[in-house]
Scaffold this active site. Sequence first.
Site, mmCIF file in Angstrom:
data_model
loop_
_atom_site.group_PDB
_atom_site.id
_atom_site.type_symbol
_atom_site.label_atom_id
_atom_site.label_comp_id
_atom_site.label_asym_id
_atom_site.label_seq_id
_atom_site.Cartn_x
_atom_site.Cartn_y
_atom_site.Cartn_z
ATOM 1 N N ASP A 183 -13.371 -6.102 -51.843
ATOM 2 C CA ASP A 183 -12.885 -4.762 -51.506
ATOM 3 C C ASP A 183 -11.939 -4.807 -50.303
ATOM 4 O OD1 ASP A 183 -15.116 -4.559 -53.155
ATOM 5 O OD2 ASP A 183 -15.703 -2.621 -52.351
ATOM 6 N N HIS A 185 -10.168 -1.498 -49.564
ATOM 7 C CA HIS A 185 -10.362 -0.107 -49.153
ATOM 8 C C HIS A 185 -9.312 0.392 -48.158
ATOM 9 C CE1 HIS A 185 -13.847 1.212 -51.320
ATOM 10 N NE2 HIS A 185 -14.549 0.155 -50.962
ATOM 11 N N ASP A 212 -11.458 -1.936 -55.839
ATOM 12 C CA ASP A 212 -11.606 -1.090 -54.647
ATOM 13 C C ASP A 212 -10.489 -1.365 -53.637
ATOM 14 O OD1 ASP A 212 -13.773 0.103 -55.775
ATOM 15 O OD2 ASP A 212 -15.137 -0.273 -54.118
ATOM 16 N N HIS A 245 -13.722 2.608 -57.290
ATOM 17 C CA HIS A 245 -12.873 3.550 -56.575
ATOM 18 C C HIS A 245 -11.495 3.697 -57.214
ATOM 19 C CE1 HIS A 245 -14.949 4.879 -52.829
ATOM 20 N NE2 HIS A 245 -15.767 3.909 -53.207
ATOM 21 N N HIS A 296 -16.328 -6.270 -60.581
ATOM 22 C CA HIS A 296 -16.408 -5.556 -59.310
ATOM 23 C C HIS A 296 -17.843 -5.290 -58.876
ATOM 24 C CE1 HIS A 296 -15.448 -2.960 -55.996
ATOM 25 N NE2 HIS A 296 -16.285 -2.064 -56.476
ATOM 26 N N GLU A 668 -8.632 31.871 -54.510
ATOM 27 C CA GLU A 668 -9.043 30.489 -54.761
ATOM 28 C C GLU A 668 -10.113 30.055 -53.762
ATOM 29 O OE1 GLU A 668 -4.997 28.508 -56.620
ATOM 30 O OE2 GLU A 668 -5.180 28.775 -54.454
ATOM 31 N N ASP A 701 -0.986 34.836 -43.401
ATOM 32 C CA ASP A 701 -0.039 34.793 -44.518
ATOM 33 C C ASP A 701 -0.744 34.883 -45.870
ATOM 34 O OD1 ASP A 701 -1.302 32.372 -44.575
ATOM 35 O OD2 ASP A 701 0.525 31.166 -44.770
#
Length: 722
Positions: A183, A185, A212, A245, A296, A668, A701
């Site tokens: 990994d 990352h 990853d 990931h 992985h 939203e 706004d």
Amino acid sequence: MGCGIGKSELQLNKCDRVNISVPAIRAAVLIQRWYRQYVARLELRRRCTWNIFQSIEYAGEQDQIKLYNFFGFLMDHFTPVSTERNLISHIFRENENYHDLEWERYFCFKSIEVPDSYTGPRLTFPMTFCGVSKLVEAFKHKQHLHARYVLQLLGETWRLLRFLPNINHVCTCHNKEITICGDLHGHLEDLLLIFYKNGLPSLEKPYVFNGDFVDRGKNSLEILLILFGFLLVYPNDVHLNRGNHEDHIVNLRYGFTKEVLGKYRAHGKKILKLLQEIFSWLPLATVIDRRVLIVHGGISDTTDLNTIARVDRHKYVSALRPPKLSHKADSGSKTQTMNRSRDASGPGEGRRRACSLTHHSSALAHRHDLPRRSLHNLPMSSQLLNWSVEEELKKRRRLAGFDQSYGGELKKSDSDLESGETTVTDEHEWKQIVDILWSDPMPQNGCIPNEVRSGGCYWGPDVTEEVLGRHNLQLLIRSHECKQDGYELCHNRQVVTIFSASNYYEVGSNRGAYIRMGPDLVPHFVQYQASQTCRELTLRQSVGWTERSALRTLREQLFVHKSELIGAFQEFDVNHTGLISLSHWAIATESVQKLGLPWRMLRPQLASSTQTSMVDYQQWIRELSITEPKLEICDTSILETMYKNHSNLETIFRIIDTDHSGLISFEEFRQTWKLLSSHLKTEISDEAIADLAQSIDFNKDGSIDINEFMEAFRLVDLSAHR
């Protein structure tokens, strides 16, 4: 006569020397004993710190999978026109019906002009070693690659990946070692250090990168572009495996989505969509000399490389949700047809929606016969087993404040309206994918659900021996877990974990490592620490630095659950004295946090220690030294809900922000909170939500900046500023 030494005198001198050396030996033994105890205490602190970081990390993964399962529940059971379903449908990539030619058009970069003022690298295609080297140097000096070249590089990568098999087979030779990295990352400094120590990828220096590449770090996109560049130059010598990931659902929570949109505002949405497509084409495994398997996550007791080699990996845009097979019921044919699906705003081929992981149908009953997979467990509520689907949906819609009128019965979704069709999930191949991306080894024999991650399984040494023996393999190399030394061997040295992101949790928390492997197939480990600061620290300073960071993170976790903690403490305080025993304090804390930590040992470090075995839990909560922003809103419970579910809230925000503008409207914002409250099975009034929205709309706004909102409400650890 003479000046010699007599025998008696010599014996006396020897005796004196022995007598004189005894105190020195005793002192040396005491010093040695003290030093061993000192190092043992530091190691204990280091391991405890490690457990804190890892427990919190895995708890976050559980939350993400549970949230995604909840969305899947809504998608499978709410009507196609329902508001809440429309809000999240795009993350399931439904209604996409594009072919390769349309993907080619979507990758088009020619309309994007590169201004003369641009000072970054200018790529030419086909890619060359010189071109990728310049790209590495540019990123090393924190330059950005223009969006035109990003899209062009991604397009070329997509075209190449589509022709690669699910399992890459590579060979060693007497003068060529293969380098295997775990990994990364988003830790670009680690990748650059590996290249500095080991050399850039080339015909003589092949590499395997084991997934990853993205999330958590700040330079995930740069890592991808460098690796894709070398892949284009050396397609037979650079091999990329997919990690858990490399999944757009996971990216929503762990930072990669935010990173791309922050760096490429104008073209970020298109870049993200192309990367989702590319992730689905990444190979799943690599085999060296037919003897060493590299995946992985790991394996399970049902792992079959022949099945994995045949899987249409492109279907699994997200490994968290399987595609469906369709059967033509009217013709009685047993022929199964697979339909691929892509995003509404991007190309692909139509794919069946996945069966909900929370639906208590016969398919779910079949899943419970396979308890190894915690992804298949009900994450919603145990009441689903006792309620009808309709009753459960009515309850959830009522809690969420959504429209109740859906015709008295559940309507079929878009894909279910096709005449004469029933759908069946092909779970077998999906489980194969989930297992190799999400699983972890354990010391005990057997194969059990990975309840810690809520995905994949834990497998034991007997499973390793059986799977390797069945496929005539001798070694399994995997990543997926951060290790303090950068690597770890287990299962009679048949399983190797390699992790290449140093300082993963905090500066000094761990080393990174990579593997060099020659024709003898014996792994040779190279360790490193990318941070110059960390290399200058003593062991005590390094442990102290990391420990303070872990405790700061843990205090935040405790503070946001203070109401539940007080409630749990009061169950043991039957006489309402405000005091409970240390044992009861530890039991109550674990019952709320569920992190599996040694709470009794941590108690003095989380707040001031007490001379008695009793804990004043009210005082202890006050001593956590955490403060929160002061907001004047009517319903303060909404703040506690927000702090407690900070990551879930941000994930939903980013899902609802379909145009990736970083802004969401008041409506939203309301729908975000309604989805969260429905997921948590709590009620939050519209008035409280409106009150909160008004208070944080600083420029009035009518819209809310997601990034500013999430930053404004982060907790502050006062102890870190003293």
